[in-house]
Design a protein around this motif. Structure first.
Motif: not given
Length: 532
Positions: A106-116
């Motif tokens: 998901f390179f370029g879309w890492e912001h969709l996998f942010r922790s708390r």
């Protein structure tokens, strides 16, 4: 199923694109409906990748229109195209070798996998990658592995998996998916996985499928659009269309029955000393105790699934991989050492990954063609000077012989389509007139018309006495060109199949041998591990 009477989801109308003085697209049209799979075919340089680059936001266009779901669009980046619901599998791998598989997914879309806490949720990213691979039929791949350690087929499978997974992640229920030569680097098993995925997308996505493999286009699509020289020259429903008609539209002539030049396939002289001997070779932790002999003028095909060891066997013969045991002999003399040492004794190698291992893409066509022969064939008597005129004449010969589409032999290889770059790589090694020629996927990304030129050259090379080792996942090609086919299964040579002209095996026979458990058909098969 065909939806050409329904309103298309994606309408490409009269698109024009120029690169300097070169008009790559001269007003092409391409439509795809909801739930429909449209095949896009054409020779190398016809404009297929260019139109996909425009639709997916990679390139701007000069004029024309793009309409998606009734609204005109003009995406300026690939991410913008993603947000619109357009996704792409590129012809060349878009993965970063230094990153782990899950980091590429998901390179370029890492912001969709942010922790708390705002950091990257690596656990969630790994789980999403595993699900994506499983959904695409790719199991058993460690998502923490460095991407650079994967085979070309595994990389392509990751590319395919991440496109469909990203659409799901962005909650795009009915995406437009553009596949640009997705099966080029895939072996039979991974190609079957992709074709099953394509069937699952039918009815859910609007799909454009670019491929040089006409049988799979006819097998999987609803309609077919043909590009030639930057123009759309035909639109056909798949039903009722055959390979001959598609070849005529693409190339401008009827495909010959003797496509693989079987009429030029020579009988092997069995009483001549073998040109190549491989004795009990093991290597790369995959191949075990492999032995074979190849006569002068013989073409031996290597068949097997991804990871079977067939590719490693070719690499050991070529000197790319050093064996852990056993030996390789050419003309009765043992050869060892580096790739350069193997070249010095008359072995040439065409690798599958042209961009990374075969060519200097920033250099010109003529520089690449002469690269492997600067030290001998193009050296003058005066040290440090090259026979420039001779090199240019040879390059022009191969450009014409192989049908390389270019403005000039001084053009950089990076300016060529993938298939034309592949032909430059083949020319680089053919001009050395080697005693042994190892080819790994030699027609990867090469169109059906240009393949005829390559097949002609391979027949000429064999007729001149060169022993040819052909590694290919294109089974019709492997069958059509080979005198014998050696099957590698689980690291061992498991069978040898006679492929003489007039006695060619069926694809199902090879699949049955490559994949234990597949249903075989009757055909003469021998199974010694040493063949003479």
């Amino acid at each position: 199923m065909s939806t050409e009477t329904a309103e298309p989801r994606l309408q490409v109308t009269n698109i024009v694109k120029s690169f300097g003085a070169n008009r790559a697209l001269k007003g092409v049209d391409l439509n795809v409906g909801d739930g429909e799979v449209v095949g896009l075919i054409g020779e190398n340089g016809a404009g297929k990748s260019t139109i996909l680059n425009i639709v997916s936001g990679v390139l701007p266009y000069d004029s024309g229109s793009l309409v998606l779901d009734g609204r005109e669009i003009a995406p300026k980046t690939y991410q913008e195209a993603n947000r619109l619901g357009i996704f792409r599998v590129f012809q060349e791998s878009a993965l970063v070798d230094s990153l782990a598989v899950y980091e590429n997914a998901f390179f370029g879309w890492e912001h969709l996998f942010r922790s708390r806490t705002g950091g990257l949720d690596r656990r969630g990213l790994k789980q999403a990658t595993e699900v994506a691979l499983h959904d695409a039929g790719v199991d058993g791949l460690d998502v923490t592995s460095p991407t650079g350690s994967l085979t070309p087929g595994q990389k392509q499978s990751v590319d395919i998996a991440r496109v469909t997974a990203l659409a799901k992640l962005l909650e795009v229920e009915r995406p437009v998916v553009l596949f640009d030569e997705p099966t080029t680097a895939l072996d039979q098993e991974h190609e079957d996985n992709f074709l099953r995925l394509l069937q699952r997308l039918r009815g859910v996505a609007a799909v454009v499928f670019v491929s040089h493999r006409l049988p799979e286009i006819l097998q999987t699509t609803d309609r077919i659009t043909v590009f030639k020289d930057g123009e759309s020259v035909g639109h056909r429903p798949t039903e009722g269309t055959d390979e001959g008609e598609l070849h005529r539209l693409m190339v401008g002539r009827v495909r010959t029955e003797n496509y693989y030049r079987e009429l030029a396939q020579r009988d092997v002289v069995t009483d001549a000393p073998p040109r190549l001997i491989v004795e009990s070779v093991s290597g790369a932790g995959v191949l075990r105790d492999a032995s074979l002999q190849v006569s002068p003028g013989e073409i031996v095909g290597l068949a097997g699934t991804e990871g079977s060891g067939k590719r490693v066997l070719g690499e050991i013969i070529a000197g790319v991989v050093r064996p852990t045991s056993g030996r390789v002999l050419v003309n009765g003399e043992e050869v060892s050492g580096s790739l350069g040492d193997h070249v010095a004794v008359g072995i040439a190698y065409v690798p599958p990954d042209r961009a990374e291992k075969g060519l200097i893409t920033t250099a010109s066509i003529v520089d690449n063609v002469q690269l492997a022969s600067l030290h001998d064939r193009f050296a003058t008597k005066r040290v440090g000077l090259w026979a420039v005129g001779h090199a240019r004449k040879v390059t022009e010969h191969y450009v014409e012989e192989l049908g390389i589409v270019t403005q000039s032999i001084d053009a950089p290889v990076s300016s060529l389509s993938g298939g034309n770059a592949q032909k430059v790589l083949i020319a680089k090694w053919l001009l050395r007139q080697p005693d042994v020629l190892v080819l790994d996927e030699p027609t990867q990304g090469v169109d059906t018309g240009a393949r005829e030129g390559i097949y002609d050259l391979l027949r000429q090379v064999a007729a001149a006495g060169t022993s040819v080792i052909l590694v290919s996942d294109d089974l019709p090609e492997l069958i059509g060109l080979s005198n014998r086919i050696v099957v590698v299964t689980n690291g061992r040579i498991s069978a040898t199949v006679d492929a003489r002209a007039g006695a060619k095996p069926d694809e199902h026979d090879l699949v049955a041998l490559m994949i234990p458990g597949a249903e075989p058909r009757e055909h003469p098969v021998t199974t010694p591990s040493t063949v003479g």
